[in-house]
Design an enzyme around this catalytic site. Structure first.
Site, PDB file in Angstrom:
ATOM      1  N   GLN A  80      -5.132  -3.000   0.101  1.00 50.89           N
ATOM      2  CA  GLN A  80      -3.941  -3.347  -0.696  1.00 50.89           C
ATOM      3  C   GLN A  80      -2.717  -2.550  -0.231  1.00 50.89           C
ATOM      4  OE1 GLN A  80      -3.018  -5.605  -2.814  1.00 50.89           O
ATOM      5  NE2 GLN A  80      -4.995  -6.645  -2.896  1.00 50.89           N
ATOM      6  N   SER A  81      -2.565  -2.383   1.063  1.00 54.26           N
ATOM      7  CA  SER A  81      -1.466  -1.570   1.584  1.00 54.26           C
ATOM      8  C   SER A  81      -0.098  -2.226   1.374  1.00 54.26           C
ATOM      9  CB  SER A  81      -1.682  -1.340   3.083  1.00 54.26           C
ATOM     10  OG  SER A  81      -0.533  -0.765   3.661  1.00 54.26           O
ATOM     11  N   ASN A  82       0.790  -1.498   0.697  1.00 53.56           N
ATOM     12  CA  ASN A  82       2.179  -1.955   0.575  1.00 53.56           C
ATOM     13  C   ASN A  82       2.883  -1.873   1.917  1.00 53.56           C
ATOM     14  OD1 ASN A  82       2.345  -2.163  -2.419  1.00 53.56           O
ATOM     15  ND2 ASN A  82       1.840  -0.002  -2.275  1.00 53.56           N
TER      16      ASN A  82
END
Ligand SMILES: Cc1ncc(COP(=O)(O)O)c(C=O)c1O
Length: 343
Positions: A80-82
């Protein structure tokens, strides 16, 4: 020309963040917590994808990518890397392709975590998605990215790798060195009293960039990092090392010493991206007092860390500012947890 930041103008930069981002007063939250006056620097309003700190970091990587005539950018991060999602958005804005490598960093996640939030947005931006089995192996993840880049080069592309590991020049931190000047101007112009900024400390680029920039400007504002990745002692060593690298890059003397590093790992348990009741309480607290959204991995931990700090003996002086670094898409990936803990 102001030389406070040494050679910073020598580093190419592509504008990605819409700045200055506002500083808002949070009177209801301040009242609820019994003071001091709390403000929030709204870098969630930075305008790239759904906003966040990474827009400022990426300006310098994309500056270099453009200089090197890259047509493809590669980046690694958690599922879930921004950062990966915003890099994909930035690449599109610059007419480039993007490969994102998603690392297994959070145990026991559900199908929504794997498909919603930033994963969905990355797909929407048309990024090519790769996976990496170990979320704690920064060097291995970077090496794998370089292998993918090599394959792309053989096929005629011109790839540029945005590295994750701390042994690389902290180019992204320059975005927050510049943000220090923006913040100082804003608080001076509005005559605000801000004695301390509190932010999340992950890779540490945001934390060290802001701290370094403040010291370069001669400001002694305290910067407190809320650990979201690793314990405070380990993170402190990382930050000191990054500060030394920043001095070398900018041709400036050492500006950040051990005494400047303030960290709390009070809300890190049980680990990166994992369920912590205080954090979920904080996500709800700020939503229900100020109508502001934060996520359970980063900015929810920021609010929870601040609540803990206000409740402890070492209460901060008047004038506290949280740096909202975004992360909004992650909220949707944690839908089940938010619903299950609803109260
Ligand atoms: C929303 C958000 N806030 C804070 C951070 C931490 O920033 P840094 O990695 O510069 O320490 C991240 C990093 O991924 C993030 O995505």
């Amino acid at each position: 020309m102001d030389k406070s930041f040494g050679r910073i103008d020598a580093f190419p930069r592509e504008r990605l963040a819409r700045t200055p981002t506002p500083i808002d007063a949070l009177p209801r939250l301040s009242e609820k917590l019994g003071g001091p006056e709390i403000h929030m620097k709204r870098d969630d309003c930075s305008g790239l994808a759904m906003g966040g700190n990474k827009a400022r970091l990426l300006e310098f990587y994309f500056g270099q990518a453009r200089k090197k005539k890259a047509d493809t950018v590669l980046i690694t991060g958690s599922v879930q890397s921004n950062y990966a999602c915003m890099a994909a958005a930035a690449a599109r804005r610059m007419g480039m392709a993007c490969h994102i490598q998603l690392e297994e960093r959070v145990p026991d996640v559900d199908a929504v975590y794997r498909t919603s939030g930033n994963v969905l947005l990355g797909k929407l931006f048309g990024a090519t998605i790769h996976t990496y089995p170990d979320g704690e192996d920064e060097e291995g993840a970077d090496n794998r990215l370089h292998e993918i880049a090599e394959d792309l080069r053989k096929k005629g592309a011109s790839p540029y790798v945005i590295p994750l590991g701390p042994d690389n020049p902290p180019l992204g931190a320059l975005g927050y060195v510049l943000a220090a000047r923006e913040i100082c101007r804003q608080i001076d112009d509005a005559n605000l009293r801000i004695d301390e900024t509190i932010l999340t400390s992950g890779s540490g680029l945001t934390h060290i960039g802001l701290l370094f920039g403040l010291r370069a400007l001669g400001r002694d504002m305290r910067v407190t990092g809320v650990c979201v990745r690793r314990p405070a002692a380990v993170q402190a060593r990382r930050l000191i090392d990054l500060a030394g690298r920043l001095s070398d890059m900018l041709g400036l003397p050492p500006l950040v010493g051990a005494g400047d590093i303030h960290l709390t790992d009070a809300v890190l348990a049980p680990g990166y991206g994992q369920h912590n009741d205080d954090v979920l309480d904080a996500v709800r607290l700020i939503a229900r007092t100020e109508g502001i959204l934060v996520d359970p991995v980063y900015t929810g931990r920021l609010v929870a860390g601040m609540v803990r700090r206000l409740a402890g003996d070492d209460r901060p002086p008047d004038g506290l500012m949280m740096l909202h670094t975004g992360g909004l898409p992650i909220l949707f990936a944690y839908q089940a947890l938010i619903e299950e803990t609803e109260r």
